[in-house]
Design a protein around this motif. Structure first.
Motif, PDB file in Angstrom:
ATOM      1  N   ARG A 451      61.197 -23.389   0.831  1.00  0.00           N
ATOM      2  CA  ARG A 451      62.341 -23.316   2.001  1.00  0.00           C
ATOM      3  C   ARG A 451      61.564 -23.202   3.381  1.00  0.00           C
ATOM      4  NH1 ARG A 451      66.474 -18.738  -0.151  1.00  0.00           N
ATOM      5  NH2 ARG A 451      67.514 -19.146   1.912  1.00  0.00           N
ATOM      6  N   LEU A 454      60.225 -26.860   4.220  1.00  0.00           N
ATOM      7  CA  LEU A 454      61.424 -27.847   4.434  1.00  0.00           C
ATOM      8  C   LEU A 454      61.948 -27.474   6.037  1.00  0.00           C
ATOM      9  CD1 LEU A 454      63.301 -28.348   1.076  1.00  0.00           C
ATOM     10  CD2 LEU A 454      61.946 -29.990   2.407  1.00  0.00           C
ATOM     11  N   ILE A 455      61.890 -26.289   6.357  1.00  0.00           N
ATOM     12  CA  ILE A 455      62.306 -25.784   7.421  1.00  0.00           C
ATOM     13  C   ILE A 455      61.539 -26.584   8.715  1.00  0.00           C
ATOM     14  CG2 ILE A 455      62.639 -23.886   9.227  1.00  0.00           C
ATOM     15  CD1 ILE A 455      63.795 -22.185   6.947  1.00  0.00           C
ATOM     16  N   ARG A 458      61.594 -30.245   9.083  1.00  0.00           N
ATOM     17  CA  ARG A 458      63.106 -30.506   9.373  1.00  0.00           C
ATOM     18  C   ARG A 458      63.676 -31.141   8.376  1.00  0.00           C
ATOM     19  NH1 ARG A 458      63.490 -30.009  14.820  1.00  0.00           N
ATOM     20  NH2 ARG A 458      61.527 -29.623  15.929  1.00  0.00           N
ATOM     21  N   GLY A 459      63.572 -30.660   7.060  1.00  0.00           N
ATOM     22  CA  GLY A 459      64.361 -31.266   6.130  1.00  0.00           C
ATOM     23  C   GLY A 459      63.561 -32.465   5.220  1.00  0.00           C
TER      24      GLY A 459
ATOM     25  N   PRO B  35      69.607 -28.988   2.221  1.00  0.00           N
ATOM     26  CA  PRO B  35      68.281 -28.981   1.767  1.00  0.00           C
ATOM     27  C   PRO B  35      66.933 -28.629   2.984  1.00  0.00           C
ATOM     28  CG  PRO B  35      69.378 -30.878   0.892  1.00  0.00           C
ATOM     29  CD  PRO B  35      70.048 -30.383   1.643  1.00  0.00           C
ATOM     30  N   LEU B  36      67.620 -29.112   4.259  1.00  0.00           N
ATOM     31  CA  LEU B  36      66.827 -28.631   5.271  1.00  0.00           C
ATOM     32  C   LEU B  36      66.897 -26.953   5.672  1.00  0.00           C
ATOM     33  CD1 LEU B  36      65.286 -28.724   8.240  1.00  0.00           C
ATOM     34  CD2 LEU B  36      67.748 -29.446   9.078  1.00  0.00           C
ATOM     35  N   MET B  38      67.981 -24.293   3.285  1.00  0.00           N
ATOM     36  CA  MET B  38      68.735 -23.885   1.878  1.00  0.00           C
ATOM     37  C   MET B  38      69.284 -22.483   2.198  1.00  0.00           C
ATOM     38  SD  MET B  38      66.049 -24.715  -0.677  1.00  0.00           S
ATOM     39  CE  MET B  38      65.244 -26.486  -0.992  1.00  0.00           C
TER      40      MET B  38
END
Lengths: 502, 153
Positions: A451, A454-455, A458-459, B35-36, B38
């Protein structure tokens, strides 16, 4: 020559009479408590931590380090003798160590573990002294994407541990990860799968899972056919490794030391990865693959060395970054803070006597450990003569008390029963418990770093492939998965022919 | 490979499908997010689905070409004794106190063995209670009252 000056400072601190004395007391207590069934290093350190609060900071931390080594060795002893690893890294030792004990070779197994730990500890202490600053730089380059890939690799590697099908091992990993998600979500604080029970908000305790899966399930298996079962273990033949044993453990010890020293630096489960990887490596390169899981001394010496080397080098992220690599390291942070020291880069410069004293005392701790335990092997082996009617109630009772004492939470005790029953059924169906345990430990790290990565990106999910370290780790993971799945098919055919005598 | 059905494979697969499915369904009640970013439900949903799929594969494989695993008998008495003992310990340790709880728990556990005699069980329970009191309360200074409020102490 700075290193020599530093080490001289370290040894002059560590060799103070009270420091050596308390290091010894720590090792002794750690071993004595760690050897109790169902109590792993984390529980041992947690229980003994309050004793150290009244000492000088240096003495207290040296004693704690001693407790930790002692507890770890004590944990390996129970893993070998009664197949009850108190911590995930010792789960590997139990595979072959306990098989050896059943064949009456508990003595050589314990000796291999002690000698391997000592050599690994000595080498890793030097590594720690030399490499702490530069390695901290590398560890700093590890972003969430790298952590995620590394954890994934660790999970895939653990399939190599399972004797049954790779499919079942994968499902067990997933099951472990699932149980790891119980409790409050790290980012939003949402309680997940807690059924409105406040006691579950903190998640399921690792100790409950380990004791249930390994301890209770094993006891139930032993009670299955009481009428045919004669003795848990074969007669103890010789206490010392034979010349053949000694020859066989040299390679695994050296390889395990290298692996452990390298992987222990990585924050988050490095010691678990180290012992699992070492086992996988030894199994892969051994000429006697079929002996693994049935009492191969390499399967004890390698992971034990790796585990101990990693235990030393896991102090690197703690002392340089203030990052706990390990539940025990988290307790150590607590101890540092109680003594008014903030763990992190400043420790080396602000408290050189403490930093180098701690490093020197690690080596002294290892010497004391080997001095204490080699003569005591005979005594630990005698533990096997305790009748089973006394032993299994002792394991259950001590495990219940030990688990309860961690956080005074009754749910941790109920969880033992739950995981015992679940583990028992799954083991009966041919599923190995070790991958589940690893999934449980590493699952939260997997989610957290997925997580976070991905943050930060930026996804953009390609971040795992565009960062070179992460990409190479993923490639290794895929290769490992393919290797794990493919030979499983052909190997099982072979086993049909060779398994009858097992 | 010879075709054979394997009951343990089907059972194991079934357990995985059941638990994985339950977690996946349960995670639908939490915010999934994107997904960015979650939400708390995203990761459990994915893992639960993967697990259910793996379980299904194990079931199918168990029906076609299962592993030969000897399932054996289930020691119901031991299962019951251990479960009851652990639940008893968790439930009463605060209420009855350390000594009575340990005594009863140890006694219940010894009953798991079919061959145990009543006197042996009592002796083992008493011995273990003394040992654990010495180790945990005297030695390790565990802060659990020896006798709890249910006994009026």
């Amino acid at each position: 020559m700075e290193l020599l000056d530093n080490l001289a400072l370290g040894f002059s601190t560590a060799f103070l009479v009270q420091n050596v004395l308390y290091c010894f007391v720590g090792v002794l207590l750690g071993t004595a408590v760690g050897v109790l069934p169902g109590i792993g290093p984390t529980a041992t350190v947690a229980m003994l931590l309050p004793i150290t609060f009244s000492f000088e900071p240096v003495t207290a931390l040296i004693m704690l380090a001693g407790i930790y080594y002692g507890a770890q060795y004590g944990g390996s002893t129970t893993a070998i003798l009664i197949n009850l690893p108190g911590e995930s890294s010792a789960a590997v030792t139990a595979l072959d160590g306990h098989a050896m004990a059943r064949q009456g070779r508990a003595g050589p197994a314990l000796a291999a573990a002690a000698i391997g730990s000592f050599i690994a500890g000595t080498v890793a202490t030097v590594v720690l002294a030399v490499a702490a600053p530069p390695l901290a730089d590398i560890a700093l380059k590890f972003g969430p994407a790298e952590y995620f890939s590394l954890v994934l690799l660790g999970l895939i590697v653990s399939i190599a541990l399972a004797r049954g099908s790779a499919l079942k091992a994968l499902a067990m990993i997933a099951l472990g990860i699932m149980f790891g998600t119980v409790g409050q979500d790290i980012y939003t604080g949402t309680p997940r799968f807690v059924f409105d029970q406040r006691e579950l908000y903190g998640g399921i305790d690792f100790v409950s899972v380990a004791v249930g899966m390994f301890g209770v399930a094993e006891i139930l298996r032993n009670l299955e056919n009481e009428h045919t079962r004669t003795a848990t273990v074969g007669k103890v033949k010789n206490l010392w490794p034979t010349a053949e044993d000694r020859r066989r453990i040299v390679g695994p010890i050296l390889r395990g030391t290298g692996l452990g020293a390298a992987l222990g630096v990585l924050p988050g489960g490095g010691h678990v990865l180290a012992s699992f990887t070492s086992y996988a490596v030894e199994k892969r390169i051994s000429k006697r693959k079929q002996e693994f899981g049935r009492g191969a001394i390499e399967g004890v010496a390698g992971p034990e060395s790796a585990n101990n080397a990693a235990a030393q080098t896991s102090f690197i992220p703690l002392l340089t970054l203030g990052l706990p690599a390990h539940p025990v390291m988290a307790l150590m942070i607590g101890a540092f803070i109680v003594h008014g020291i903030t763990p992190g880069p400043n420790v080396i410069t602000d408290e050189p006597a403490l930093f180098w004293g701690l490093i020197a005392s690690m080596w002294i701790g290892n010497v004391l450990l080997v001095l204490l335990n080699l003569p005591l092997i005979g005594m630990w082996v005698r533990m096997l003569r305790i009748p089973y009617a006394v032993l299994f109630p002792m394991i259950i009772l001590f495990a219940a008390i030990g688990t309860y004492s961690l956080s005074f939470n009754a749910f941790d005790v109920y969880a033992i029963a739950f995981f015992g029953l679940l583990g028992y059924i799954l083991i009966k169906c041919g599923c190995e418990p070790a991958p589940l345990l690893l999934g449980f430990v590493l699952g939260p790290l997997l989610e957290e770093n997925l997580r976070r990565a991905l943050i930060i990106s930026r996804g953009d999910a390609t971040v795992f492939l565009t960062r070179p370290i992460s990409a190479s780790l993923l490639v290794v993971a895929v290769v490992a998965l393919v290797i794990a799945v493919l030979p499983a098919i052909s190997k099982r055919r072979e086993e049909v022919f060779t398994e009858d005598d097992a | 490979m010879e075709r054979r059905r394997s009951f343990p494979d089907v059972l194991a697969g079934g357990i995985f499908v059941l638990i994985g499915g339950a977690f996946a369904v349960g995670s639908l009640s939490y915010s999934l997010g994107t997904p960015l970013r979650m939400g708390p439900g995203y990761f459990p949903l994915v893992v639960g689905a993967i697990m259910a799929a793996l379980g299904l594969a194990i079931v199918v494989k168990g029906l076609i070409a299962g592993e030969v695993v000897e399932f054996g008998a289930i020691p119901w008495r031991a299962v019951a004794a251990l479960t009851v003992a652990l639940v008893f310990f968790g439930f009463t340790v605060r209420r009855l106190g350390f000594v009575p709880t340990s005594l009863v728990t140890a006694f219940l556990v010894t009953l798991a063995s079919q061959r145990v005699k009543l006197l042996t069980a009592l002796a083992v329970a008493a011995g273990l209670t003394v040992a654990s009191t010495l180790i945990f309360v005297v030695g390790l200074q565990l802060r659990i009252p020896l006798f709890g409020p249910w006994l009026g102490l």
